[in-house]
Design an enzyme around this catalytic site. Structure first.
Site, PDB file in Angstrom:
ATOM      1  N   LYS A 202     -53.836 -31.649 -25.727  1.00  0.00           N
ATOM      2  CA  LYS A 202     -53.472 -32.596 -26.775  1.00  0.00           C
ATOM      3  C   LYS A 202     -54.563 -33.657 -26.865  1.00  0.00           C
ATOM      4  CE  LYS A 202     -49.901 -35.786 -28.230  1.00  0.00           C
ATOM      5  NZ  LYS A 202     -48.537 -36.268 -27.994  1.00  0.00           N
ATOM      6  N   GLU A 240     -57.201 -28.111 -18.601  1.00  0.00           N
ATOM      7  CA  GLU A 240     -55.801 -28.521 -18.835  1.00  0.00           C
ATOM      8  C   GLU A 240     -54.901 -27.294 -18.978  1.00  0.00           C
ATOM      9  OE1 GLU A 240     -54.288 -31.337 -18.746  1.00  0.00           O
ATOM     10  OE2 GLU A 240     -55.859 -32.839 -18.842  1.00  0.00           O
ATOM     11  N   LYS A 255     -53.158 -28.957 -29.847  1.00  0.00           N
ATOM     12  CA  LYS A 255     -52.768 -29.902 -30.880  1.00  0.00           C
ATOM     13  C   LYS A 255     -53.833 -30.966 -31.051  1.00  0.00           C
ATOM     14  CE  LYS A 255     -49.388 -33.512 -31.468  1.00  0.00           C
ATOM     15  NZ  LYS A 255     -48.499 -34.365 -30.767  1.00  0.00           N
TER      16      LYS A 255
HETATM   17  C1  PBG Z   1     -45.307 -37.801 -29.130  1.00  0.00           C
HETATM   18  C2  PBG Z   1     -45.860 -36.935 -30.177  1.00  0.00           C
HETATM   19  C3  PBG Z   1     -46.819 -37.210 -31.167  1.00  0.00           C
HETATM   20  C4  PBG Z   1     -46.872 -36.097 -31.995  1.00  0.00           C
HETATM   21  C5  PBG Z   1     -45.987 -35.156 -31.467  1.00  0.00           C
HETATM   22  N1  PBG Z   1     -45.395 -35.683 -30.326  1.00  0.00           N
HETATM   23  C6  PBG Z   1     -47.584 -38.446 -31.471  1.00  0.00           C
HETATM   24  C7  PBG Z   1     -48.588 -38.977 -30.559  1.00  0.00           C
HETATM   25  O1  PBG Z   1     -48.925 -38.390 -29.527  1.00  0.00           O
HETATM   26  O2  PBG Z   1     -49.058 -40.061 -30.861  1.00  0.00           O
HETATM   27  C8  PBG Z   1     -47.695 -35.965 -33.233  1.00  0.00           C
HETATM   28  C9  PBG Z   1     -47.212 -34.959 -34.213  1.00  0.00           C
HETATM   29  C10 PBG Z   1     -47.824 -35.056 -35.563  1.00  0.00           C
HETATM   30  O3  PBG Z   1     -48.728 -35.855 -35.837  1.00  0.00           O
HETATM   31  O4  PBG Z   1     -47.373 -34.287 -36.415  1.00  0.00           O
HETATM   32  N2  PBG Z   1     -46.103 -38.087 -28.073  1.00  0.00           N
END
Ligand code: PBG
Length: 334
Positions: A202, A240, A255
């Protein structure tokens, strides 16, 4: 070499629709789609989200309407997010694990109605529930997120999601060791069969902004760079992914998706686990808004971008376009 005796005539296999279908390398199924659902505190709420046009906030009492519409469109797998009031937040994100927390209530409501006709995935994280907007517990002296203290909270959140009916847990906080911590907590509580879909890779990304507007989770100070990844790095992504696999992740997620197709592809090459890609809010909003402005054709760009994510190696796609993609797949349009 003579011009009429070329080595490869690629156009032979592009001649007509049927032959193109036959040799199509990326065949997609609506069964691999996951649709995000946004819960909001209150009663009788069904409001369009301004930063995510075409997406809605549902109060718990109306969320089943959104689920039913999605099932009709061909999507039966969901990931749940909560948007709560400022006054419901605290430093430890208590609402994330309370038995009357918004996700717990939503799980009860949806499972009560749809039982095993749906797969419910929950985002195990704190940022939507903390007063400071960070994804973990803050160290009072340094004001940075304390990794190991956060793991304790993640265990509690995970167990409470399972208690209320979550089918898959998706930790998204990016703390070190969270998959192992959650796996152990689940196993100790007798949930050995419950899968973890880890947000393994992420990145710290500006593509999350429309989501943060939707759930009001922008950090009150600083940023998430000390826990989310630097987008310059790809070998780190593989570390990771490997660590999460060893810790017990069943599905690995990358992501965002669109700017990270190389990452999806490389993760896919080093793992035999299913790979999920999350096409995030900013990706959706760009396509949606450019479509509304008449600059691109939303339907065509939606199909092209989703296909590119599968082509890169995703087995599973989380998308705000899940319903429209399911329809396009059904029609044989993908
Ligand atoms: C929570 C989370 C986030 C997203 C999914 N889970 C936001 C972040 O990490 O700031 C983002 C999903 C999206 O932008 O569609 N941690």
């Amino acid at each position: 070499m003579l011009e009429n005796n070329l080595i490869g005539r690629g156009r032979r296999l592009r001649k007509n629709e049927l032959i193109r279908e036959l040799v199509c390398e990326t065949k997609m199924s609506k069964k691999s789609l996951i649709y995000p659902i946004f819960l909001k505190t209150g009663n009788n709420v069904l409001e369009e989200i301004p930063s995510l046009l075409g997406q809605y906030h549902y109060s718990v009492d109306r969320v089943c309407e959104g689920i039913a519409t999605s099932i009709d469109a061909g999507v039966d797998k969901f990931i749940l997010f909560g948007a709560i009031e400022e006054m419901q937040k605290d430093e430890f994100g208590s609402n994330a694990s309370n038995e009357d927390g918004i996700i717990q209530q939503a799980l009860r409501e949806i499972k009560g109605q749809f039982k095993d006709k749906v797969q419910l995935i929950t985002d195990v994280c704190m940022c939507e529930y903390t007063s400071h907007g960070h994804c973990g517990v803050l160290n009072q002296c340094t004001k940075s997120v304390d990794n190991d203290e956060t793991l304790k909270r993640l265990r509690e959140i995970a167990l409470s999601h399972v208690e209320f009916g979550a089918d898959i847990l998706a930790p998204s906080d990016m703390m070190d060791g969270r998959v192992l911590a959650i796996r152990n907590a689940l196993d100790d509580a007798g949930h050995k069969e419950l899968p973890i879909m880890s947000y393994s890779v992420k990145y710290s990304s500006s593509f999350y902004n429309p989501f943060r507007d939707a759930v009001d989770s922008e950090p009150a100070f600083g940023d998430r760079k000390s826990y989310q990844m630097d987008y310059h790095n790809v070998r780190e992504a593989l570390r990771e992914a490997s660590t999460d696999t060893i810790e017990g992740a069943d599905i690995l997620m990358v992501k965002p998706a669109l700017s990270y197709l190389d990452v999806i592809s490389k993760v896919k090459n080093i793992t035999n686990s299913p790979v999920a890609a999350y096409s995030v809010s900013g990706e959706y909003a760009m396509i949606k808004n450019a479509g509304l402005a008449g600059i691109i054709n939303e339907y065509d760009v939606m199909r092209e971008t989703a296909t590119s994510i599968y082509r890169a190696g995703a087995d599973i796609l989380i998308s705000y376009f899940a319903k429209e993609l399911a329809q396009a797949m059904e029609k044989g349009d993908m």
